[in-house]
Design a protein around this motif. Structure first.
Motif, PDB file in Angstrom:
ATOM      1  N   SER A   1      20.687 -14.792  -7.859  1.00 43.10           N
ATOM      2  CA  SER A   1      20.648 -14.993  -9.311  1.00 43.10           C
ATOM      3  C   SER A   1      22.043 -15.234  -9.880  1.00 43.10           C
ATOM      4  O   SER A   1      22.244 -16.138 -10.706  1.00 43.10           O
ATOM      5  N   LYS A   2      23.008 -14.429  -9.445  1.00 36.95           N
ATOM      6  CA  LYS A   2      24.368 -14.561  -9.963  1.00 36.95           C
ATOM      7  C   LYS A   2      24.990 -15.890  -9.546  1.00 36.95           C
ATOM      8  O   LYS A   2      25.721 -16.527 -10.318  1.00 36.95           O
ATOM      9  N   ALA A   3      24.702 -16.333  -8.328  1.00 33.90           N
ATOM     10  CA  ALA A   3      25.220 -17.619  -7.866  1.00 33.90           C
ATOM     11  C   ALA A   3      24.612 -18.770  -8.672  1.00 33.90           C
ATOM     12  O   ALA A   3      25.318 -19.713  -9.069  1.00 33.90           O
ATOM     13  N   LEU A   4      23.302 -18.701  -8.917  1.00 28.22           N
ATOM     14  CA  LEU A   4      22.647 -19.764  -9.690  1.00 28.22           C
ATOM     15  C   LEU A   4      23.151 -19.813 -11.125  1.00 28.22           C
ATOM     16  O   LEU A   4      23.293 -20.887 -11.711  1.00 28.22           O
ATOM     17  N   GLN A   5      23.425 -18.648 -11.723  1.00 29.00           N
ATOM     18  CA  GLN A   5      23.944 -18.657 -13.079  1.00 29.00           C
ATOM     19  C   GLN A   5      25.296 -19.368 -13.138  1.00 29.00           C
ATOM     20  O   GLN A   5      25.579 -20.112 -14.068  1.00 29.00           O
ATOM     21  N   ALA A   6      26.132 -19.127 -12.112  1.00 28.63           N
ATOM     22  CA  ALA A   6      27.419 -19.821 -12.053  1.00 28.63           C
ATOM     23  C   ALA A   6      27.224 -21.333 -11.939  1.00 28.63           C
ATOM     24  O   ALA A   6      27.989 -22.115 -12.508  1.00 28.63           O
ATOM     25  N   GLU A   7      26.177 -21.755 -11.241  1.00 31.92           N
ATOM     26  CA  GLU A   7      25.921 -23.182 -11.042  1.00 31.92           C
ATOM     27  C   GLU A   7      25.344 -23.848 -12.283  1.00 31.92           C
ATOM     28  O   GLU A   7      25.643 -25.019 -12.568  1.00 31.92           O
ATOM     29  N   TYR A   8      24.493 -23.132 -13.038  1.00 27.69           N
ATOM     30  CA  TYR A   8      23.697 -23.793 -14.080  1.00 27.69           C
ATOM     31  C   TYR A   8      23.973 -23.323 -15.511  1.00 27.69           C
ATOM     32  O   TYR A   8      23.342 -23.818 -16.440  1.00 27.69           O
ATOM     33  N   LYS A   9      24.909 -22.396 -15.700  1.00 29.30           N
ATOM     34  CA  LYS A   9      25.165 -21.935 -17.068  1.00 29.30           C
ATOM     35  C   LYS A   9      25.697 -23.055 -17.945  1.00 29.30           C
ATOM     36  O   LYS A   9      25.464 -23.069 -19.164  1.00 29.30           O
ATOM     37  N   GLY A  10      26.375 -24.033 -17.348  1.00 32.02           N
ATOM     38  CA  GLY A  10      26.885 -25.163 -18.113  1.00 32.02           C
ATOM     39  C   GLY A  10      25.809 -26.126 -18.566  1.00 32.02           C
ATOM     40  O   GLY A  10      26.079 -27.033 -19.365  1.00 32.02           O
ATOM     41  N   LYS A  11      24.598 -25.926 -18.079  1.00 35.48           N
ATOM     42  CA  LYS A  11      23.470 -26.789 -18.448  1.00 35.48           C
ATOM     43  C   LYS A  11      22.538 -26.118 -19.449  1.00 35.48           C
ATOM     44  O   LYS A  11      21.395 -26.533 -19.632  1.00 35.48           O
ATOM     45  N   GLY A  12      23.012 -25.053 -20.088  1.00 32.47           N
ATOM     46  CA  GLY A  12      22.238 -24.398 -21.135  1.00 32.47           C
ATOM     47  C   GLY A  12      21.160 -23.464 -20.634  1.00 32.47           C
ATOM     48  O   GLY A  12      20.248 -23.107 -21.381  1.00 32.47           O
ATOM     49  N   ILE A  13      21.250 -23.046 -19.384  1.00 34.82           N
ATOM     50  CA  ILE A  13      20.207 -22.206 -18.777  1.00 34.82           C
ATOM     51  C   ILE A  13      20.772 -20.814 -18.497  1.00 34.82           C
ATOM     52  O   ILE A  13      21.888 -20.672 -17.991  1.00 34.82           O
ATOM     53  N   ILE A  14      19.994 -19.785 -18.827  1.00 32.67           N
ATOM     54  CA  ILE A  14      20.371 -18.400 -18.546  1.00 32.67           C
ATOM     55  C   ILE A  14      19.584 -17.932 -17.331  1.00 32.67           C
ATOM     56  O   ILE A  14      18.346 -17.984 -17.315  1.00 32.67           O
ATOM     57  N   ILE A  15      20.283 -17.486 -16.305  1.00 31.86           N
ATOM     58  CA  ILE A  15      19.654 -16.900 -15.113  1.00 31.86           C
ATOM     59  C   ILE A  15      20.255 -15.518 -14.935  1.00 31.86           C
ATOM     60  O   ILE A  15      21.467 -15.379 -14.736  1.00 31.86           O
ATOM     61  N   GLN A  16      19.436 -14.506 -15.044  1.00 32.90           N
ATOM     62  CA  GLN A  16      19.938 -13.129 -15.069  1.00 32.90           C
ATOM     63  C   GLN A  16      19.243 -12.265 -14.021  1.00 32.90           C
ATOM     64  O   GLN A  16      18.022 -12.311 -13.866  1.00 32.90           O
ATOM     65  N   ALA A  17      20.050 -11.488 -13.294  1.00 37.11           N
ATOM     66  CA  ALA A  17      19.509 -10.496 -12.361  1.00 37.11           C
ATOM     67  C   ALA A  17      19.333  -9.178 -13.090  1.00 37.11           C
ATOM     68  O   ALA A  17      20.260  -8.686 -13.734  1.00 37.11           O
ATOM     69  N   LEU A  18      18.144  -8.612 -13.001  1.00 35.55           N
ATOM     70  CA  LEU A  18      17.860  -7.308 -13.599  1.00 35.55           C
ATOM     71  C   LEU A  18      17.872  -6.261 -12.494  1.00 35.55           C
ATOM     72  O   LEU A  18      17.202  -6.422 -11.471  1.00 35.55           O
ATOM     73  N   THR A  19      18.643  -5.191 -12.704  1.00 33.51           N
ATOM     74  CA  THR A  19      18.821  -4.174 -11.666  1.00 33.51           C
ATOM     75  C   THR A  19      18.451  -2.788 -12.183  1.00 33.51           C
ATOM     76  O   THR A  19      19.315  -1.906 -12.297  1.00 33.51           O
ATOM     77  N   PRO A  20      17.187  -2.570 -12.510  1.00 32.83           N
ATOM     78  CA  PRO A  20      16.784  -1.271 -13.060  1.00 32.83           C
ATOM     79  C   PRO A  20      16.798  -0.166 -12.012  1.00 32.83           C
ATOM     80  O   PRO A  20      16.783  -0.433 -10.807  1.00 32.83           O
ATOM     81  N   CYS A  21      16.827   1.068 -12.500  1.00 31.92           N
ATOM     82  CA  CYS A  21      16.631   2.231 -11.631  1.00 31.92           C
ATOM     83  C   CYS A  21      15.134   2.560 -11.643  1.00 31.92           C
ATOM     84  O   CYS A  21      14.335   1.722 -11.307  1.00 31.92           O
ATOM     85  N   GLY A  22      14.759   3.738 -12.085  1.00 28.97           N
ATOM     86  CA  GLY A  22      13.352   4.119 -12.047  1.00 28.97           C
ATOM     87  C   GLY A  22      12.540   3.546 -13.194  1.00 28.97           C
ATOM     88  O   GLY A  22      12.925   3.661 -14.358  1.00 28.97           O
ATOM     89  N   VAL A  23      11.405   2.917 -12.859  1.00 28.32           N
ATOM     90  CA  VAL A  23      10.433   2.457 -13.846  1.00 28.32           C
ATOM     91  C   VAL A  23       9.054   2.918 -13.379  1.00 28.32           C
ATOM     92  O   VAL A  23       8.721   2.804 -12.199  1.00 28.32           O
ATOM     93  N   SER A  24       8.278   3.453 -14.291  1.00 28.73           N
ATOM     94  CA  SER A  24       6.954   3.974 -13.937  1.00 28.73           C
ATOM     95  C   SER A  24       5.967   2.813 -13.752  1.00 28.73           C
ATOM     96  O   SER A  24       5.538   2.193 -14.723  1.00 28.73           O
ATOM     97  N   THR A  25       5.645   2.513 -12.494  1.00 30.79           N
ATOM     98  CA  THR A  25       4.741   1.411 -12.137  1.00 30.79           C
ATOM     99  C   THR A  25       3.898   1.844 -10.935  1.00 30.79           C
ATOM    100  O   THR A  25       4.154   2.903 -10.342  1.00 30.79           O
ATOM    101  N   PRO A  26       2.916   1.037 -10.528  1.00 30.90           N
ATOM    102  CA  PRO A  26       2.177   1.368  -9.308  1.00 30.90           C
ATOM    103  C   PRO A  26       3.083   1.503  -8.092  1.00 30.90           C
ATOM    104  O   PRO A  26       2.826   2.303  -7.196  1.00 30.90           O
ATOM    105  N   MET A  27       4.190   0.717  -8.045  1.00 32.43           N
ATOM    106  CA  MET A  27       5.109   0.785  -6.911  1.00 32.43           C
ATOM    107  C   MET A  27       5.775   2.148  -6.802  1.00 32.43           C
ATOM    108  O   MET A  27       6.102   2.618  -5.714  1.00 32.43           O
ATOM    109  N   SER A  28       5.985   2.803  -7.940  1.00 34.71           N
ATOM    110  CA  SER A  28       6.601   4.133  -7.940  1.00 34.71           C
ATOM    111  C   SER A  28       5.556   5.238  -8.081  1.00 34.71           C
ATOM    112  O   SER A  28       5.886   6.378  -8.433  1.00 34.71           O
ATOM    113  N   ASN A  29       4.282   4.877  -7.816  1.00 35.79           N
ATOM    114  CA  ASN A  29       3.176   5.838  -7.963  1.00 35.79           C
ATOM    115  C   ASN A  29       3.107   6.422  -9.364  1.00 35.79           C
ATOM    116  O   ASN A  29       2.818   7.601  -9.553  1.00 35.79           O
TER     117      ASN A  29
END
Length: 310
Positions: free
Chosen positions: A209-237
């Motif tokens: 994601s970070k590499a793509l943002q460096a490549e395409y931010k000049g073209k008006g596109i936002i590419i963002q990596a989200l790095t959350p800690c704990g979120v209550s979902t089926p994956m976390s039971n």
């Protein structure tokens, strides 16, 4: 020589202070959504008419689907379980009045992308949320003791992000606007023993994601990596929510306020503080055999208690 060394150390100290100050300023930005909205109300709709969300049958994907519909976008749900998506689609249409399109796909398979691309033809896609993902097991384990589902995990966590991004980024480039949110994990930002394959797969999403943002931010596109800690979902039971464990709805709502904050974000103020604290702990402590054994014992004890209570 002594004068040179003194100048060198002074310069090094000044640079260190500037870096620390820059990090403090970046962290302070995360307080602003608590006071006012950092993103104009029209921002998301200006990206395009449709938002595509993978893994949208429940959890974070479902939360993003509702949140983006409330912000004026029509929604494409892509997930494995048709009945879940049908229920989500009905709720979104009734509560927001937006259009919803359903595409059934199992992202552990590599033969689903032609059908997905065909189903998306003719849609002006302004936002892509690469949310779909899996974890080998909710319980920590050393690599050789864990389940042998590596191929499914790589297909779901890595291949899906690459293929969906390639598919949709093309039209974003042609329109010179778009937003891509790739769900990584805090576990993808540092080496994470006992979750080796999962952590490595999320590290790919983070770096990609970070590499793509460096490549395409000049073209008006936002590419963002989200790095959350704990979120209550089926994956976390469905872990109990707390200061550091967010509900999927809270996480989706808060993270959308940070889409203009750079190529990576934890998606919430509490998680930003927690990740910064974790990165201050020396690696030799986190990677020690003693800590790993303690974690394994604690999870085994909790699992036994849960079995007895049920």
């Amino acid at each position: 020589m002594g004068e040179f060394l003194q100048q060198f150390l002074s310069c090094l100290g000044g640079i260190t202070c500037l870096i620390f100050l820059a990090k403090c300023v970046r962290l302070l930005k995360y307080f602003s959504p608590l006071v006012w909205s950092t993103v104009p109300e029209s921002f998301f709709r200006s990206m395009g008419e449709w938002a595509v969300i993978t893994g949208s049958g429940d959890g974070i994907g479902k939360a993003y689907s509702f949140e983006l519909a409330r912000r004026g976008l029509n929604i494409v749900l892509i997930s494995r379980t048709l009945t879940k998506m049908q229920k989500v689609a009905s709720e979104i249409e009734q509560s927001t009045g937006r259009k919803v399109k359903i595409i059934q796909a199992d992202f552990t398979r590599r033969n689903v992308y032609n059908d997905i691309e065909e189903s998306l033809q003719g849609l002006e896609i302004g936002i892509l949320v690469n949310n779909v993902g899996m974890i080998p097991s909710p319980f920590p384990a050393r690599f050789l003791n864990g389940p042998e589902n590596d191929e499914d995990l790589i297909n779901c966590n890595i291949f899906s992000v690459t293929k969906m991004t390639r598919m949709i980024l093309k039209q974003m480039v042609s329109r010179q606007k778009g937003l891509i949110l790739n769900l990584s994990s805090a576990a993808g930002t540092f080496v994470c023993p006992l979750y080796a394959v999962y952590s490595a797969s999320k590290a790919f999403v983070y770096s990609f994601s970070k590499a793509l943002q460096a490549e395409y931010k000049g073209k008006g596109i936002i590419i963002q990596a989200l790095t959350p800690c704990g979120v209550s979902t089926p994956m976390s039971n469905w872990a109990k929510t707390s200061l550091f464990i967010k509900s999927a709805e809270d996480f989706a709502r808060q993270s959308l306020e940070y889409v203009t904050f750079g190529d990576e974000t934890c998606g919430s103020l509490a998680h930003e503080f927690l990740v910064r604290f974790m990165k201050c702990i020396p690696a030799w402590i986190l990677h020690s055999d003693r800590l790993q054994e303690t974690v394994l014992v604690k999870f085994t004890e909790n699992a036994k208690k849960n079995r007895k209570s049920t």
